[in-house]
Motif scaffolding. Structure first.
Motif, mmCIF file in Angstrom:
data_model
loop_
_atom_site.group_PDB
_atom_site.id
_atom_site.type_symbol
_atom_site.label_atom_id
_atom_site.label_comp_id
_atom_site.label_asym_id
_atom_site.label_seq_id
_atom_site.Cartn_x
_atom_site.Cartn_y
_atom_site.Cartn_z
ATOM 1 N N PHE A 49 1.095 -1.367 0.535
ATOM 2 C CA PHE A 49 -0.490 -0.024 -0.462
ATOM 3 C C PHE A 49 0.987 1.368 0.091
ATOM 4 O O PHE A 49 0.602 2.047 -0.440
ATOM 5 C CB PHE A 49 -1.104 -0.145 1.247
ATOM 6 C CG PHE A 49 -2.516 -0.767 0.695
ATOM 7 C CD1 PHE A 49 -2.354 -1.544 -0.013
ATOM 8 C CD2 PHE A 49 -3.353 -1.333 2.203
ATOM 9 C CE1 PHE A 49 -3.484 -2.648 -0.346
ATOM 10 C CE2 PHE A 49 -4.334 -1.816 1.892
ATOM 11 C CZ PHE A 49 -4.086 -3.229 0.292
ATOM 12 N N ILE A 64 1.546 1.565 -3.588
ATOM 13 C CA ILE A 64 0.526 2.313 -3.846
ATOM 14 C C ILE A 64 0.323 3.747 -4.237
ATOM 15 O O ILE A 64 -0.375 4.526 -4.755
ATOM 16 C CB ILE A 64 -0.569 1.934 -3.738
ATOM 17 C CG1 ILE A 64 -0.974 0.060 -4.386
ATOM 18 C CG2 ILE A 64 -2.359 2.252 -4.514
ATOM 19 C CD1 ILE A 64 -1.657 -0.687 -3.628
ATOM 20 N N PHE A 89 -8.546 4.267 -3.024
ATOM 21 C CA PHE A 89 -8.128 3.640 -4.008
ATOM 22 C C PHE A 89 -9.333 2.523 -4.472
ATOM 23 O O PHE A 89 -9.845 1.682 -3.384
ATOM 24 C CB PHE A 89 -6.619 3.124 -5.023
ATOM 25 C CG PHE A 89 -6.215 2.243 -3.774
ATOM 26 C CD1 PHE A 89 -6.083 2.649 -1.994
ATOM 27 C CD2 PHE A 89 -6.213 0.995 -4.078
ATOM 28 C CE1 PHE A 89 -5.478 1.898 -1.406
ATOM 29 C CE2 PHE A 89 -5.239 -0.033 -2.709
ATOM 30 C CZ PHE A 89 -4.991 1.044 -1.794
ATOM 31 N N HIS A 90 -9.305 2.395 -5.607
ATOM 32 C CA HIS A 90 -10.573 0.603 -5.579
ATOM 33 C C HIS A 90 -9.194 -0.811 -5.224
ATOM 34 O O HIS A 90 -8.569 -0.701 -5.490
ATOM 35 C CB HIS A 90 -10.829 0.673 -7.214
ATOM 36 C CG HIS A 90 -11.794 2.226 -7.664
ATOM 37 N ND1 HIS A 90 -13.346 1.656 -7.411
ATOM 38 C CD2 HIS A 90 -12.003 3.015 -8.010
ATOM 39 C CE1 HIS A 90 -14.141 2.851 -7.586
ATOM 40 N NE2 HIS A 90 -12.835 3.542 -7.752
ATOM 41 N N ASP A 91 -10.523 -0.724 -4.410
ATOM 42 C CA ASP A 91 -10.175 -2.223 -4.510
ATOM 43 C C ASP A 91 -9.405 -3.159 -5.434
ATOM 44 O O ASP A 91 -10.630 -3.789 -6.744
ATOM 45 C CB ASP A 91 -10.487 -3.173 -3.119
ATOM 46 C CG ASP A 91 -10.278 -3.940 -2.580
ATOM 47 O OD1 ASP A 91 -10.194 -4.573 -1.839
ATOM 48 O OD2 ASP A 91 -9.808 -5.164 -3.397
ATOM 49 N N HIS A 136 -10.092 -7.033 -5.938
ATOM 50 C CA HIS A 136 -10.811 -7.753 -6.044
ATOM 51 C C HIS A 136 -12.485 -7.730 -5.247
ATOM 52 O O HIS A 136 -12.470 -7.991 -3.814
ATOM 53 C CB HIS A 136 -10.317 -8.731 -5.159
ATOM 54 C CG HIS A 136 -9.215 -9.523 -5.783
ATOM 55 N ND1 HIS A 136 -8.102 -9.830 -5.725
ATOM 56 C CD2 HIS A 136 -8.807 -9.456 -7.745
ATOM 57 C CE1 HIS A 136 -7.129 -10.379 -6.085
ATOM 58 N NE2 HIS A 136 -7.932 -10.486 -7.901
ATOM 59 N N GLN A 183 -6.766 -9.739 8.233
ATOM 60 C CA GLN A 183 -6.134 -8.753 7.639
ATOM 61 C C GLN A 183 -5.326 -9.157 7.364
ATOM 62 O O GLN A 183 -3.702 -10.255 7.804
ATOM 63 C CB GLN A 183 -5.565 -8.028 8.901
ATOM 64 C CG GLN A 183 -4.404 -6.489 8.155
ATOM 65 C CD GLN A 183 -4.075 -5.902 8.860
ATOM 66 O OE1 GLN A 183 -4.074 -6.040 10.108
ATOM 67 N NE2 GLN A 183 -3.464 -4.460 8.328
ATOM 68 N N GLU A 184 -4.762 -8.923 5.915
ATOM 69 C CA GLU A 184 -3.959 -9.714 4.548
ATOM 70 C C GLU A 184 -2.889 -8.337 4.334
ATOM 71 O O GLU A 184 -1.384 -9.050 4.229
ATOM 72 C CB GLU A 184 -4.099 -10.498 3.869
ATOM 73 C CG GLU A 184 -5.017 -11.345 3.864
ATOM 74 C CD GLU A 184 -5.766 -11.744 2.740
ATOM 75 O OE1 GLU A 184 -5.643 -11.236 1.467
ATOM 76 O OE2 GLU A 184 -6.335 -12.968 3.285
ATOM 77 N N VAL A 185 -2.998 -7.111 4.343
ATOM 78 C CA VAL A 185 -1.996 -6.788 3.901
ATOM 79 C C VAL A 185 -2.279 -5.570 4.980
ATOM 80 O O VAL A 185 -2.428 -4.834 5.597
ATOM 81 C CB VAL A 185 -2.660 -5.298 3.308
ATOM 82 C CG1 VAL A 185 -1.491 -4.299 3.113
ATOM 83 C CG2 VAL A 185 -3.086 -5.947 1.473
ATOM 84 N N HIS A 224 -6.083 -0.161 6.926
ATOM 85 C CA HIS A 224 -6.727 0.156 5.235
ATOM 86 C C HIS A 224 -8.934 0.755 6.177
ATOM 87 O O HIS A 224 -8.805 -0.774 7.055
ATOM 88 C CB HIS A 224 -6.779 -0.781 4.057
ATOM 89 C CG HIS A 224 -6.672 -2.388 4.708
ATOM 90 N ND1 HIS A 224 -5.907 -2.560 5.167
ATOM 91 C CD2 HIS A 224 -7.446 -3.121 3.899
ATOM 92 C CE1 HIS A 224 -5.199 -3.865 4.696
ATOM 93 N NE2 HIS A 224 -6.470 -4.224 4.726
ATOM 94 N N HIS A 227 -12.290 -0.683 4.656
ATOM 95 C CA HIS A 227 -13.307 -1.471 2.837
ATOM 96 C C HIS A 227 -13.806 -0.585 3.540
ATOM 97 O O HIS A 227 -14.541 -0.305 4.351
ATOM 98 C CB HIS A 227 -13.242 -2.622 3.731
ATOM 99 C CG HIS A 227 -11.784 -3.866 3.160
ATOM 100 N ND1 HIS A 227 -12.200 -4.434 2.196
ATOM 101 C CD2 HIS A 227 -11.517 -3.695 4.328
ATOM 102 C CE1 HIS A 227 -10.622 -4.984 2.291
ATOM 103 N NE2 HIS A 227 -10.202 -5.154 4.038
HETATM 104 P P1 5GP Z 1 -7.602 -7.198 3.920
HETATM 105 O O1 5GP Z 1 -7.280 -8.700 3.870
HETATM 106 O O2 5GP Z 1 -6.137 -7.231 4.818
HETATM 107 O O3 5GP Z 1 -8.675 -6.204 4.920
HETATM 108 O O4 5GP Z 1 -7.490 -6.949 2.854
HETATM 109 C C1 5GP Z 1 -6.718 -6.217 1.575
HETATM 110 C C2 5GP Z 1 -8.027 -6.057 0.063
HETATM 111 O O5 5GP Z 1 -6.485 -5.253 -0.083
HETATM 112 C C3 5GP Z 1 -7.898 -6.784 -0.514
HETATM 113 O O6 5GP Z 1 -9.122 -7.185 -0.769
HETATM 114 C C4 5GP Z 1 -7.321 -7.015 -1.504
HETATM 115 O O7 5GP Z 1 -7.816 -7.629 -2.316
HETATM 116 C C5 5GP Z 1 -7.122 -5.452 -1.238
HETATM 117 N N1 5GP Z 1 -5.729 -6.044 -2.409
HETATM 118 C C6 5GP Z 1 -4.655 -6.514 -2.338
HETATM 119 N N2 5GP Z 1 -3.665 -6.070 -3.535
HETATM 120 C C7 5GP Z 1 -4.053 -5.038 -4.198
HETATM 121 C C8 5GP Z 1 -3.195 -3.864 -4.847
HETATM 122 O O8 5GP Z 1 -2.076 -4.376 -5.306
HETATM 123 N N3 5GP Z 1 -4.026 -2.806 -5.598
HETATM 124 C C9 5GP Z 1 -4.687 -2.816 -4.785
HETATM 125 N N4 5GP Z 1 -6.003 -2.288 -6.075
HETATM 126 N N5 5GP Z 1 -5.826 -3.841 -3.752
HETATM 127 C C10 5GP Z 1 -4.956 -5.015 -3.391
#
Ligand code: 5GP
Ligand code: ZN
Length: 124
Positions: free
Chosen positions: A14, A17, A36-38, A40, A105-107, A111, A113
């Motif tokens: 991020f 980004i 920014f737009h997610d 997925h 949490q993956e990133v 953030h 959503h």
């Molecule tokens: P988390 O699981 O950490 O709450 O959400 C991470 C979000 O970041 C996921 O919904 C995923 O689709 C989004 N995401 C991960 N990598 C990227 C990226 O490179 N670009 C964008 N626009 N979204 C990303």
């Protein structure tokens, strides 16, 4: 292992980004905040609202971040409508913040959503 708040983490996707080293579909930007737009989307509208500062998660947030978080929250109604969420109360949106592994949490950059638009959604 510590998870400090820093201005920028060169290994964080991020932060890359925000720095525009990785392209994204930008929703909003000012000196402190980025959206920014997610990549997925789960819903017809799905964007991420983040601080430019590298705050790893909600777990690192304290009173020092009150003003920043307040500004972020105060942007949500306007951004949600601009991005196509329908007006409250028939429309609306969901705000989610996953925190830590058990929170899904993956990133590791704080953030929010924001998801909305007509149902059914892919998830949630
Ligand atoms: P988390 O699981 O950490 O709450 O959400 C991470 C979000 O970041 C996921 O919904 C995923 O689709 C989004 N995401 C991960 N990598 C990227 C990226 O490179 N670009 C964008 N626009 N979204 C990303
Ligand atoms: Zn970061």
């Amino acid at each position: 292992m510590s998870h400090p708040i820093t201005a920028h983490d060169p290994d964080c996707i991020f932060c890359k980004i925000i720095a525009k080293q990785i392209p994204s579909r930008i929703v909003y930007e000012d000196e402190e905040i980025f959206a920014f737009h997610d990549i997925h989307p789960w819903a017809p509208v799905h964007f991420l609202l983040i601080p430019k500062m590298h705050i790893p998660s909600m777990a690192q947030v304290g009173v020092e971040q009150s003003a920043l978080l307040g500004r972020m929250m105060a942007l949500v109604p306007q951004l949600a409508l601009e991005q196509g969420c329908n007006p409250y109360p028939e429309g609306g949106y969901r705000m989610t913040t996953n925190t830590g592994r058990e929170g899904g949490q993956e990133v590791q950059h704080l953030h929010f959503h924001i998801m909305g638009g007509p149902r059914p959604w892919l998830r949630g």
